[in-house]
Design a protein around this motif. Structure first.
Motif, PDB file in Angstrom:
ATOM      1  N   PRO A 117      55.118  39.831  28.507  1.00  0.00           N
ATOM      2  CA  PRO A 117      55.516  39.426  29.864  1.00  0.00           C
ATOM      3  C   PRO A 117      56.410  38.189  29.836  1.00  0.00           C
ATOM      4  N   ALA A 118      57.221  38.073  30.863  1.00  0.00           N
ATOM      5  CA  ALA A 118      58.195  36.982  30.916  1.00  0.00           C
ATOM      6  C   ALA A 118      57.603  35.679  31.427  1.00  0.00           C
ATOM      7  N   SER A 119      56.447  35.755  32.087  1.00  0.00           N
ATOM      8  CA  SER A 119      55.862  34.543  32.654  1.00  0.00           C
ATOM      9  C   SER A 119      54.351  34.678  32.691  1.00  0.00           C
ATOM     10  N   ALA A 120      53.678  33.552  32.933  1.00  0.00           N
ATOM     11  CA  ALA A 120      52.220  33.558  33.037  1.00  0.00           C
ATOM     12  C   ALA A 120      51.764  34.395  34.225  1.00  0.00           C
ATOM     13  N   THR A 121      52.517  34.347  35.302  1.00  0.00           N
ATOM     14  CA  THR A 121      52.166  35.144  36.490  1.00  0.00           C
ATOM     15  C   THR A 121      52.230  36.632  36.176  1.00  0.00           C
ATOM     16  N   GLU A 122      53.301  37.026  35.489  1.00  0.00           N
ATOM     17  CA  GLU A 122      53.438  38.432  35.112  1.00  0.00           C
ATOM     18  C   GLU A 122      52.321  38.850  34.152  1.00  0.00           C
ATOM     19  N   ALA A 123      51.932  37.957  33.252  1.00  0.00           N
ATOM     20  CA  ALA A 123      50.857  38.254  32.305  1.00  0.00           C
ATOM     21  C   ALA A 123      49.537  38.469  33.042  1.00  0.00           C
ATOM     22  N   LEU A 124      49.212  37.579  33.984  1.00  0.00           N
ATOM     23  CA  LEU A 124      47.966  37.715  34.741  1.00  0.00           C
ATOM     24  C   LEU A 124      47.980  38.979  35.590  1.00  0.00           C
ATOM     25  N   THR A 125      49.137  39.294  36.157  1.00  0.00           N
ATOM     26  CA  THR A 125      49.259  40.504  36.966  1.00  0.00           C
ATOM     27  C   THR A 125      49.047  41.747  36.121  1.00  0.00           C
ATOM     28  N   ASP A 126      49.626  41.739  34.925  1.00  0.00           N
ATOM     29  CA  ASP A 126      49.490  42.879  34.034  1.00  0.00           C
ATOM     30  C   ASP A 126      48.035  43.056  33.591  1.00  0.00           C
ATOM     31  N   LEU A 127      47.389  41.945  33.262  1.00  0.00           N
ATOM     32  CA  LEU A 127      45.980  42.024  32.863  1.00  0.00           C
ATOM     33  C   LEU A 127      45.113  42.564  34.001  1.00  0.00           C
ATOM     34  N   ALA A 128      45.345  42.074  35.202  1.00  0.00           N
ATOM     35  CA  ALA A 128      44.580  42.555  36.355  1.00  0.00           C
ATOM     36  C   ALA A 128      44.817  44.035  36.584  1.00  0.00           C
ATOM     37  N   TRP A 129      46.060  44.466  36.422  1.00  0.00           N
ATOM     38  CA  TRP A 129      46.386  45.878  36.604  1.00  0.00           C
ATOM     39  C   TRP A 129      45.676  46.737  35.567  1.00  0.00           C
ATOM     40  N   ARG A 130      45.555  46.231  34.355  1.00  0.00           N
ATOM     41  CA  ARG A 130      44.915  46.992  33.290  1.00  0.00           C
ATOM     42  C   ARG A 130      43.412  47.136  33.497  1.00  0.00           C
ATOM     43  N   LEU A 131      42.836  46.327  34.345  1.00  0.00           N
ATOM     44  CA  LEU A 131      41.430  46.509  34.686  1.00  0.00           C
ATOM     45  C   LEU A 131      41.245  47.623  35.701  1.00  0.00           C
ATOM     46  N   TYR A 132      42.350  48.036  36.310  1.00  0.00           N
ATOM     47  CA  TYR A 132      42.332  49.191  37.213  1.00  0.00           C
ATOM     48  C   TYR A 132      42.874  50.426  36.507  1.00  0.00           C
TER      49      TYR A 132
END
Length: 368
Positions: A117-132
């Motif tokens: 991911p390009a940023s910490a926000t994108e990383a957190l968003t991706d991780l949250a998405w992967r829990l779904y």
């Protein structure tokens, strides 16, 4: 419930259930094979993955169906236990490892240069998405918890009504756009069949042992038919996939019953007992090994590359688990007390030694 099995066989000897471990071991190898072939960038589609590619295609109709069916084999022993205990061992148990390993594997792939991911926000968003929407192979662990809850809630529905409904969901997949709903029907029929027809599958294993020549002949006929249909690409329809799925499951049961008592089968039985540990841990070694091997002097020897990658990532998963335990990181493979809804029931020392920590906790207590 009519037709519902409990997985018990007369005599109660460990050898009577060895075929289950062998079948799980065979299927985990088949699943890892598929991922290795996929990491080799689709060579199987061009016939460039060697024997590994052919095996991956041959096993496609039954590798995941078999895993789900075996997961339901012993469910009738615990399905009527109190909800607190049931949810702890059948839902929280799997969700713990699903969340934990999502938080491990996804960032690890970023560090290895995969979709960073390009940023910490994108990383957190991706991780949250992967829990779904689970990352890669972790969907299996998550769906097990869903299937256990669904089967418990539907346990009063007659088999003659629920089994056809489960088959219809397989033949006519839902397309709602909601991951868990759409994914539910794909394999639930296999899981439910393992639960309600457990006695039939154990009886099939007993029959195979008692009628070895006929069993071998049937397996050979099945292998010829399955291989031919796969070769002719006649297995892509959902109906064909379903039929071949159950046929392949039955063949794996027969093969496992025939060879599980052989000394050379010990490795696959061990992998079966550690199947979830292997399933959780093979991915990271794989995405490191395959590029390394393909870029080496043997990179064009596809069968050799695939074989070394297969052995390496399975061995790597087992080694990672052993190192983690020695370093006091057992929580990666064994659920700590704070992540429990109910106190863990004690298991006989022999049973605890025979089954890996991350395996179904009720399975550890199955009579040998």
């Amino acid at each position: 419930m009519a037709g519902q099995g409990n997985g018990n066989t007369s005599g109660g000897h460990r050898s009577r259930h060895d075929w289950v471990d062998f079948a799980k071991g065979f299927c985990i190898v088949a699943v890892v094979t598929m991922w290795v072939v996929g990491e080799m960038q689709g060579y199987v589609n061009r016939g460039e993955a060697g024997w590994l590619g052919y095996f991956a295609v041959f096993a496609k109709p039954f590798r995941m169906p078999d895993f789900f069916l075996i997961s339901g084999l012993f469910l009738s022993r615990v399905i009527d236990r109190p909800w607190r205990h049931y949810l702890d061992t059948k839902v929280v148990h799997y969700l713990y490892f699903f969340v934990l390993w999502t938080l491990i594997v996804v960032p690890a792939t970023w560090l290895l240069g995969h979709d960073t991911p390009a940023s910490a926000t994108e990383a957190l968003t991706d991780l949250a998405w992967r829990l779904y929407d689970p990352f890669q192979m972790l969907w299996f662990v998550m769906m097990l918890s869903v299937y256990f809850v669904a089967t418990r809630l539907l346990r009063r529905v007659p088999v003659w009504l629920l089994m056809p409904a489960a088959l219809l969901l397989m033949l006519f997949p839902l397309q709602t756009g909601i991951y868990h709903v759409d994914r539910f029907g794909v394999y639930f029929g296999y899981f439910y069949a393992g639960h309600v027809f457990a006695d039939r599958f154990f009886a099939l294993a007993d029959w195979a042992r008692a009628h070895r020549r006929r069993a071998v002949a049937i397996v050979l006929v099945w292998a010829l038919i399955n291989g031919t249909l796969v070769k002719l690409q006649l297995t892509e329809s959902i109906l064909a996939t379903t039929v071949l799925g159950f046929a392949g499951i039955s063949a794996v049961v027969v093969i496992s019953a025939l060879v599980s008592e052989q000394r050379w089968a010990g490795l696959l039985k061990y992998l079966g007992r550690t199947s979830i540990t292997v399933y959780l841990g093979f991915y990271l070694p794989m995405i490191v090994l395959v590029p390394l091997l393909r870029g080496s002097a043997i990179g064009q020897q596809h069968s050799l590359v695939g074989t070394l990658a297969l052995v390496g990532c399975i061995g790597g998963a087992v080694l990672m688990a052993e190192i983690a335990r020695r370093l006091g990181l057992g929580f990666l493979y064994e659920r700590p007390s704070w992540a429990r809804l109910a106190p863990a029931r004690s298991a006989p020392a022999s049973a605890a030694a025979a089954v890996p920590p991350v395996a179904d906790e009720d399975e550890r207590r199955q009579p040998a």
